[in-house]
Design a protein around this motif. Structure first.
Motif, PDB file in Angstrom:
ATOM      1  N   SER A 112      45.680  39.702  46.820  1.00  0.00           N
ATOM      2  CA  SER A 112      44.341  39.788  47.387  1.00  0.00           C
ATOM      3  C   SER A 112      44.027  41.231  47.731  1.00  0.00           C
ATOM      4  CB  SER A 112      44.211  38.896  48.622  1.00  0.00           C
ATOM      5  OG  SER A 112      45.043  39.356  49.654  1.00  0.00           O
ATOM      6  N   ARG A 113      42.747  41.524  47.721  1.00  0.00           N
ATOM      7  CA  ARG A 113      42.241  42.838  48.079  1.00  0.00           C
ATOM      8  C   ARG A 113      41.041  42.641  48.989  1.00  0.00           C
ATOM      9  NH1 ARG A 113      41.764  46.464  42.617  1.00  0.00           N
ATOM     10  NH2 ARG A 113      43.957  46.507  42.105  1.00  0.00           N
ATOM     11  N   GLY A 114      40.750  43.670  49.731  1.00  0.00           N
ATOM     12  CA  GLY A 114      39.562  43.610  50.565  1.00  0.00           C
ATOM     13  C   GLY A 114      38.331  43.417  49.706  1.00  0.00           C
TER      14      GLY A 114
ATOM     15  N   LEU B  76      36.506  47.071  50.372  1.00  0.00           N
ATOM     16  CA  LEU B  76      37.363  48.249  50.314  1.00  0.00           C
ATOM     17  C   LEU B  76      38.356  48.202  49.156  1.00  0.00           C
ATOM     18  CD1 LEU B  76      38.170  48.573  54.124  1.00  0.00           C
ATOM     19  CD2 LEU B  76      36.549  49.917  52.797  1.00  0.00           C
ATOM     20  N   GLY B  77      38.642  47.033  48.651  1.00  0.00           N
ATOM     21  CA  GLY B  77      39.686  46.882  47.657  1.00  0.00           C
ATOM     22  C   GLY B  77      39.317  47.284  46.238  1.00  0.00           C
ATOM     23  N   TYR B  78      38.049  47.383  45.920  1.00  0.00           N
ATOM     24  CA  TYR B  78      37.662  47.643  44.545  1.00  0.00           C
ATOM     25  C   TYR B  78      36.862  48.916  44.348  1.00  0.00           C
ATOM     26  CZ  TYR B  78      39.424  43.092  43.417  1.00  0.00           C
ATOM     27  OH  TYR B  78      40.252  42.029  43.230  1.00  0.00           O
ATOM     28  N   ASN B  79      36.441  49.529  45.426  1.00  0.00           N
ATOM     29  CA  ASN B  79      35.636  50.740  45.310  1.00  0.00           C
ATOM     30  C   ASN B  79      36.217  51.831  46.192  1.00  0.00           C
ATOM     31  OD1 ASN B  79      33.288  49.853  43.631  1.00  0.00           O
ATOM     32  ND2 ASN B  79      33.185  48.334  45.247  1.00  0.00           N
TER      33      ASN B  79
ATOM     34  N   ILE C  30      39.015  39.209  48.233  1.00  0.00           N
ATOM     35  CA  ILE C  30      38.949  38.581  46.911  1.00  0.00           C
ATOM     36  C   ILE C  30      40.387  38.263  46.520  1.00  0.00           C
ATOM     37  CG2 ILE C  30      38.381  38.889  44.485  1.00  0.00           C
ATOM     38  CD1 ILE C  30      36.089  40.711  45.379  1.00  0.00           C
ATOM     39  N   VAL C  31      40.651  37.019  46.174  1.00  0.00           N
ATOM     40  CA  VAL C  31      41.994  36.563  45.867  1.00  0.00           C
ATOM     41  C   VAL C  31      42.129  36.359  44.364  1.00  0.00           C
ATOM     42  CG1 VAL C  31      43.672  34.706  46.214  1.00  0.00           C
ATOM     43  CG2 VAL C  31      42.201  35.437  48.109  1.00  0.00           C
ATOM     44  N   LYS C  32      43.212  36.854  43.804  1.00  0.00           N
ATOM     45  CA  LYS C  32      43.494  36.682  42.378  1.00  0.00           C
ATOM     46  C   LYS C  32      44.729  35.818  42.242  1.00  0.00           C
ATOM     47  CE  LYS C  32      44.413  39.471  38.279  1.00  0.00           C
ATOM     48  NZ  LYS C  32      44.578  40.859  37.799  1.00  0.00           N
ATOM     49  N   ILE C  33      44.606  34.767  41.442  1.00  0.00           N
ATOM     50  CA  ILE C  33      45.725  33.854  41.201  1.00  0.00           C
ATOM     51  C   ILE C  33      46.044  33.879  39.714  1.00  0.00           C
ATOM     52  CG2 ILE C  33      46.582  31.495  41.399  1.00  0.00           C
ATOM     53  CD1 ILE C  33      44.376  31.037  43.503  1.00  0.00           C
TER      54      ILE C  33
END
Length: 78
Positions: free
Chosen positions: A39-41, A44-47, A73-76
């Motif tokens: 997971s990322r913020g 804040l996690g992508y930019n 945002i969660v990635k599975i």
């Protein structure tokens, strides 16, 4: 709203479902040993907010959303 803004900006495609968790790796990772959960913020996690074109007000909102409201945002990977 998410699909129209950040997912599009981050070039994330084919999101099939939206859901909420507190600790993605802990809650979803126990479903199967074959799952890879990250997971990322949400903001804040992508930019890169250090970019000079990003306003201080937006940086503030991003921190409130990601840290204060625990948006992510969660990635599975199956």
């Amino acid at each position: 709203m998410i699909a129209k803004t950040w997912l599009k900006t981050a070039k994330i495609k084919d999101v099939g479902a939206y859901f909420a968790v507190s600790d993605a790796a802990k809650e979803i990772g126990t479903w199967s040993s074959r799952l890879q959960v990250t997971s990322r913020g949400y903001m804040l996690g992508y930019n890169d907010l250090r970019d000079p074109s990003v306003s201080g007000f937006f940086r503030f909102l991003a921190r409130v959303g990601d840290n204060g409201m625990k948006m992510q945002i969660v990635k599975i990977r199956f």
